[in-house]
Design an enzyme around this catalytic site. Structure first.
Site, PDB file in Angstrom:
ATOM      1  N   LYS A 189     -27.871  18.349   0.805  1.00 39.38           N
ATOM      2  CA  LYS A 189     -27.978  19.535   1.145  1.00 39.38           C
ATOM      3  C   LYS A 189     -26.251  20.262   1.979  1.00 39.38           C
ATOM      4  O   LYS A 189     -26.248  20.010   3.585  1.00 39.38           O
ATOM      5  CB  LYS A 189     -28.500  20.550   1.884  1.00 39.38           C
ATOM      6  CG  LYS A 189     -28.852  21.854   1.743  1.00 39.38           C
ATOM      7  CD  LYS A 189     -27.773  23.061   1.757  1.00 39.38           C
ATOM      8  CE  LYS A 189     -27.702  23.547   2.874  1.00 39.38           C
ATOM      9  NZ  LYS A 189     -25.923  24.282   2.959  1.00 39.38           N
ATOM     10  N   GLY A 242     -23.252  20.450  12.275  1.00 37.50           N
ATOM     11  CA  GLY A 242     -22.802  22.004  12.218  1.00 37.50           C
ATOM     12  C   GLY A 242     -23.071  23.174  14.096  1.00 37.50           C
ATOM     13  O   GLY A 242     -23.050  22.065  14.369  1.00 37.50           O
ATOM     14  N   GLU A 265     -25.058  17.082  15.157  1.00 33.03           N
ATOM     15  CA  GLU A 265     -23.727  16.799  16.510  1.00 33.03           C
ATOM     16  C   GLU A 265     -23.154  17.306  15.455  1.00 33.03           C
ATOM     17  O   GLU A 265     -23.185  18.458  15.073  1.00 33.03           O
ATOM     18  CB  GLU A 265     -22.721  16.773  14.774  1.00 33.03           C
ATOM     19  CG  GLU A 265     -21.181  15.082  15.821  1.00 33.03           C
ATOM     20  CD  GLU A 265     -20.081  16.062  15.560  1.00 33.03           C
ATOM     21  OE1 GLU A 265     -20.350  17.401  15.718  1.00 33.03           O
ATOM     22  OE2 GLU A 265     -18.924  15.614  14.740  1.00 33.03           O
TER      23      GLU A 265
HETATM   24  P1  ADP Z   1     -21.371  26.703  10.518  1.00 33.27           P
HETATM   25  O1  ADP Z   1     -22.202  27.920  11.600  1.00 33.27           O
HETATM   26  O2  ADP Z   1     -20.307  26.062  11.065  1.00 33.27           O
HETATM   27  O3  ADP Z   1     -21.207  27.173   9.240  1.00 33.27           O
HETATM   28  P2  ADP Z   1     -24.415  25.568   9.857  1.00 33.27           P
HETATM   29  O4  ADP Z   1     -25.384  25.862  11.529  1.00 33.27           O
HETATM   30  O5  ADP Z   1     -24.275  27.773   9.808  1.00 33.27           O
HETATM   31  O6  ADP Z   1     -22.894  26.206  10.916  1.00 33.27           O
HETATM   32  O7  ADP Z   1     -23.680  25.237   8.942  1.00 33.27           O
HETATM   33  C1  ADP Z   1     -24.036  24.066   9.016  1.00 33.27           C
HETATM   34  C2  ADP Z   1     -24.908  24.060   7.487  1.00 33.27           C
HETATM   35  O8  ADP Z   1     -26.268  23.981   8.125  1.00 33.27           O
HETATM   36  C3  ADP Z   1     -24.789  24.428   6.576  1.00 33.27           C
HETATM   37  O9  ADP Z   1     -25.059  23.278   5.555  1.00 33.27           O
HETATM   38  C4  ADP Z   1     -25.746  24.958   6.293  1.00 33.27           C
HETATM   39  O10 ADP Z   1     -26.387  25.711   5.417  1.00 33.27           O
HETATM   40  C5  ADP Z   1     -27.255  25.155   6.877  1.00 33.27           C
HETATM   41  N1  ADP Z   1     -27.704  25.826   7.555  1.00 33.27           N
HETATM   42  C6  ADP Z   1     -27.988  27.139   7.578  1.00 33.27           C
HETATM   43  N2  ADP Z   1     -28.308  27.764   8.802  1.00 33.27           N
HETATM   44  C7  ADP Z   1     -30.074  26.895   7.983  1.00 33.27           C
HETATM   45  C8  ADP Z   1     -31.216  26.154   8.531  1.00 33.27           C
HETATM   46  N3  ADP Z   1     -32.105  27.806   8.968  1.00 33.27           N
HETATM   47  N4  ADP Z   1     -31.777  25.475   7.969  1.00 33.27           N
HETATM   48  C9  ADP Z   1     -31.595  24.054   7.575  1.00 33.27           C
HETATM   49  N5  ADP Z   1     -30.209  24.198   7.411  1.00 33.27           N
HETATM   50  C10 ADP Z   1     -29.263  25.344   7.335  1.00 33.27           C
END
Ligand code: ADP
Length: 495
Positions: A189, A242, A265
């Site tokens: 994803k 993320g 990470e």
């Molecule tokens: P950033 O603030 O660096 O964008 P995120 O943690 O929001 O960090 O995003 C990192 C990844 O996690 C992206 O691929 C995002 O789509 C995904 N992501 C964001 N929210 C969720 C969630 N609730 N569940 C799973 N994946 C998520």
């Protein structure tokens, strides 16, 4: 050598509507919905992504599960997996410029960096794990004569990978390559704003001979498809890079589903500590400036807190500001640019807000702090240096993920250690000193996953990268990364 004409020929290439990559082919979202892909270079939409649904994700996971169970990849000889992944590395290299330019249109990283750190680094990562996989052995335990104890490393099954937008190919490859090399199937994803180059890599993997269903990509909102992946009962291991907030959610999803192993990470607020006995202060200033400002500060290990020994503070800050002001910020597809765009408008607004908050808490804006090149429609920000920052200030505690440096003075070694360790994070650190004993003491006292001495940033695939404290767990890169993608299985054989 990169060539501007070749880059310009690719910069406006039409990108058709993008589907998910599932079971070896591109498929539209079941809802028929799409997401706009906006380029941070000019703020304009240039592509559509499939906006995935939980059903799209379930289908991709089912495809990965089928592929794993019938052994089309999981039971292939390691030497065969090696051959396919080496071919994939060659194909990534063949298309390196195309992949880099596509990724830059998506996320704004400047071309010199993206070409090496994204496309070429991904190729090198696939090559590293391809080469490794027919050279790692299981173990024979030192048992009594009448027993044979064997320790096997078995692939875990289906790996779910959720990756961010700052270095999609580099970070993606850190997870995809060892997962596939170990014989797993994978569902990826990517971030909403950095999916295009990873979709291309999945296509290249098919071209390299990876069987259908082994590597699937589902695009869309994190809170929809990311959540569905993390909640799936059919995903055995989840790997993530993320934010801390999302990392926390993933642990909850694992607890609410099948207790899948999660490797996170997360962010950092990494201290870069300059002692007055540093061997070369001019070099320290130059490297420290690059250590925060490259890629507009959108680097998880960015040295975002500069701790400077009191007696050199004024001169050192003046030098850092000169470097900050000298960086050429602008069109990331121009070879002369040194710092590209901030990846999205919300990110740019958040970065600017951090500056305002810092000032309201008593910090001083020494240089930068503003949006620039607004006439392009793109999202650009000046490299920014904030001084007089207290260790407890928002800007010293929270990850900005933008081109903003927080400077704090310290008195002595003990003071530096105390300030350095005073955040929830523990990803990276830097120490500049000519005193070898002090360097070793700092290595031992600073709580971080990586510490640079007399440099900042820089590493290669041979060393692991991971955090401590709330910067996460588990490691990318090096042979250690393989541990995440295998189950240890003991066979106890009575002879
Ligand atoms: P950033 O603030 O660096 O964008 P995120 O943690 O929001 O960090 O995003 C990192 C990844 O996690 C992206 O691929 C995002 O789509 C995904 N992501 C964001 N929210 C969720 C969630 N609730 N569940 C799973 N994946 C998520």
């Amino acid at each position: 050598m990169l060539d501007q004409t070749a880059i310009d020929a690719l910069r406006h290439e039409t990108v058709g509507d993008q589907g998910h990559f599932c079971d070896g082919k591109s498929v539209a979202s079941k809802s028929g919905e799409t997401l706009d892909v906006i380029s941070p270079i000019d703020g304009k939409r240039f592509a559509n992504l499939a906006a995935g649904t939980p059903e799209d994700m379930d289908e991709a996971v089912a495809s990965a599960r089928r592929a794993f169970e019938d052994g089309r990849w999981s039971k292939a000889a390691p030497s065969h997996r090696k051959k396919v992944l080496l071919r994939l590395a060659d194909l990534i290299e063949r298309d390196a410029l195309k992949l880099a330019v596509l990724g830059i249109r998506d996320n704004g990283t400047e071309i010199n960096m993206a070409y090496k750190a994204e496309a070429l680094s991904a190729a090198a990562t696939f090559r590293y794990y391809a080469e490794a996989i027919d050279k790692v052995y299981g173990q024979i335990a030192p048992t009594a004569e009448n027993v044979l104890g064997l320790v096997h490393h078995a692939p875990v099954g289906v790996v779910g990978a959720i990756v961010p937008w700052n270095f999609p190919l580099m970070i993606g490859a850190w997870k995809i390559a060892p997962a596939l090399a170990a014989g797993n199937s994978l569902v990826l994803k990517p971030a909403e704003s950095a999916s295009l180059s990873l979709l291309k890599v999945a296509e290249l993997a098919s071209e390299a001979g990876l069987p259908d269903g082994v590597f699937n990509v589902v695009t869309g909102a994190g809170a929809v498809v990311g959540e569905a992946l993390a909640l799936s009962m059919e995903v055995d291991v989840l790997v993530f890079t993320g934010s801390g907030a999302t990392g926390r959610r993933l642990l909850n999803y694992a607890a609410a589903s099948n207790l899948k192993r999660c490797y996170l990470e997360l962010g950092g607020k990494s201290p870069n500590i300059v002692f007055s006995d540093a061997p070369d202060l001019a070099q320290a200033a130059k490297v420290s400036a690059a250590g925060i400002f490259r890629n507009s500060g959108q680097v998880c290990v960015a040295g975002s807190r500069l701790l400077v020994q009191e007696d050199i503070l004024d001169d050192f800050v003046a030098e850092i500001c000169l470097h900050a002001e000298a960086f050429r910020v602008g069109d990331p597809l121009d070879l002369n640019t040194q710092i590209g765009a901030v990846h999205s408008l919300p990110q740019l607004e958040a970065d600017l807000q951090f500056v305002v908050t810092a000032e309201s808490e008593g910090a001083e804006r020494r240089t930068g702090g503003s949006r620039i090149l607004q006439e392009t429609g793109g999202y650009y920000m000046q490299p920014t240096v904030m001084t007089n920052v207290k260790p407890t200030d928002t800007i010293a505690q929270q990850e900005v993920f933008g081109p903003v440096l927080a400077v704090t003075a310290f008195q002595d070694e003990a003071d530096a250690i105390r300030i350095a360790n005073s955040t929830q994070y523990g990803l990276a650190a830097g120490v500049w000193t000519a005193n070898l004993s002090r360097a070793h003491r700092m290595i031992s006292e600073i709580r971080s996953g990586v510490i640079h001495v007399n440099t900042y940033g820089g590493s290669d695939l041979t060393v692991p990268l991971g955090g401590v404290k709330q910067s996460g767990n588990g490691h990318d890169k090096s042979l250690h990364a393989l541990d995440k993608y295998v189950d240890m299985k003991t066979a106890w054989i009575q002879l």
